[in-house]
Design a protein around this motif. Structure first.
Motif, mmCIF file in Angstrom:
data_model
loop_
_atom_site.group_PDB
_atom_site.id
_atom_site.type_symbol
_atom_site.label_atom_id
_atom_site.label_comp_id
_atom_site.label_asym_id
_atom_site.label_seq_id
_atom_site.Cartn_x
_atom_site.Cartn_y
_atom_site.Cartn_z
ATOM 1 N N VAL A 154 -0.714 -3.300 6.991
ATOM 2 C CA VAL A 154 -1.745 -4.106 6.334
ATOM 3 C C VAL A 154 -1.183 -5.461 5.928
ATOM 4 O O VAL A 154 -0.125 -5.545 5.291
ATOM 5 C CB VAL A 154 -2.306 -3.385 5.085
ATOM 6 N N VAL A 186 -6.168 -0.933 0.273
ATOM 7 C CA VAL A 186 -5.049 0.014 0.335
ATOM 8 C C VAL A 186 -5.296 1.205 -0.593
ATOM 9 O O VAL A 186 -5.074 2.361 -0.198
ATOM 10 C CB VAL A 186 -3.730 -0.701 -0.020
ATOM 11 N N THR A 237 -8.008 3.454 0.885
ATOM 12 C CA THR A 237 -7.513 4.125 2.083
ATOM 13 C C THR A 237 -6.561 5.260 1.726
ATOM 14 O O THR A 237 -6.636 6.359 2.300
ATOM 15 C CB THR A 237 -6.811 3.112 3.005
ATOM 16 N N VAL A 275 0.689 4.123 4.962
ATOM 17 C CA VAL A 275 0.147 2.771 4.857
ATOM 18 C C VAL A 275 1.285 1.852 4.451
ATOM 19 O O VAL A 275 1.932 2.066 3.420
ATOM 20 C CB VAL A 275 -1.000 2.695 3.822
ATOM 21 N N VAL A 285 2.413 -2.054 3.643
ATOM 22 C CA VAL A 285 1.995 -3.410 3.299
ATOM 23 C C VAL A 285 3.183 -4.333 3.524
ATOM 24 O O VAL A 285 4.259 -4.116 2.955
ATOM 25 C CB VAL A 285 1.517 -3.497 1.834
ATOM 26 N N ALA A 345 0.279 -1.530 -5.227
ATOM 27 C CA ALA A 345 0.064 -0.832 -3.951
ATOM 28 C C ALA A 345 1.116 0.257 -3.759
ATOM 29 O O ALA A 345 0.806 1.372 -3.325
ATOM 30 C CB ALA A 345 0.101 -1.839 -2.800
ATOM 31 N N ALA A 382 1.667 3.332 -1.177
ATOM 32 C CA ALA A 382 1.951 2.536 0.018
ATOM 33 C C ALA A 382 3.445 2.265 0.133
ATOM 34 O O ALA A 382 4.173 2.251 -0.865
ATOM 35 C CB ALA A 382 1.191 1.214 -0.038
#
Length: 245
Positions: free
Chosen positions: A156, A169, A172, A187, A189, A226, A231
């Motif tokens: 992302v 985020v 998700t 995920v 970032v 995040a 993440a």
């Protein structure tokens, strides 16, 4: 004073980042969040930067580089474009990225992706791309994209680190945790390809309705939150085998 505050926050909320190498054979999807004129091109609108900004320019360059790599490998890419109806304000922000205007279009460095067969464009009318992907019949374009491409890892990037990127985020990861997004596992970032805006305190005090928003501080906070949600935060990403020993 601002730099001292940033140093204090970074000391109290240290953010460990990592190098991530994604496999070339697939299972990885790239999500571009709101890399559009209205947020990134100088003078393009109410929420666009007033002057050139190093963090935003770096985000665009890195995002375009990654988009090129993913398109060369025919890997799935989804681009969210903030797009609003003129009669539906998004408070507390002034009107921005109105449908049919150039504000809601991709920045020049990324406009070419619209013609790529592996790219899905989704215009959204809210901060959160996950919620903004819900259709009137209850289906979700983003969820279908993940499932149809059998995506196990999301990369992302985009703007704003602490708003639209973070909201997407978080949603998700919550959906993944509830089992709504198989086969998604991770995920990631990428900090160097994310950016946010800058509203210094002295500007906010003299602007009706504005809140202070120091860029570097809020970028760090967005990344930290995040990671707090689950993440992985990367400061270096690549496709294929690592060159490092």
């Amino acid at each position: 004073m601002v730099s001292q505050t940033i140093d204090l926050v970074k000391n109290e909320l240290p953010l460990e980042q990592e190098t991530v190498v994604f496999p070339e054979e697939g299972l990885t999807g790239l999500v571009l969040v709101d890399i559009i004129n209205g947020f990134c091109t100088v003078g393009a609108g109410n929420l666009a930067p007033k002057e050139p900004n190093r963090q935003i320019s770096g985000m665009i360059n890195e995002s375009a580089r990654l988009a090129k790599l993913f398109c060369e490998k025919k890997l799935p890419v989804m681009a969210f474009l903030d797009t609003h109806q003129p009669n539906k304000p998004e408070e507390p922000y002034p009107p921005h990225c109105i449908t049919g205007t150039d504000e809601s279009n991709l920045v020049p460095a990324l406009q070419w992706i619209e013609n790529e067969p592996n790219v899905t464009i989704r215009r959204k009318d809210c901060y959160d791309g996950y919620l903004g992907s819900i259709e009137n019949d209850g289906s979700n374009v983003f969820v279908d994209w993940v499932k149809n491409n059998q995506i196990q890892t999301l990369l992302v990037v985009g703007v704003c680190t602490d708003i639209c990127v973070l909201d997407f985020v978080c949603s998700t990861l919550s959906a993944r945790n509830r089992g709504f997004l198989p086969p998604l596992k991770d995920v990631v970032v990428y900090s160097q390809a994310c950016a946010t805006f800058d509203v210094p305190l002295h500007i906010a005090r003299n602007t009706k309705g504005a809140l202070p928003h120091p860029q570097e501080l809020m970028h760090h906070v967005g990344l930290y939150m995040a990671k707090e949600r689950g993440a992985r935060i990367a400061n270096e990403v690549s496709l294929g085998a690592s060159n490092k020993p």
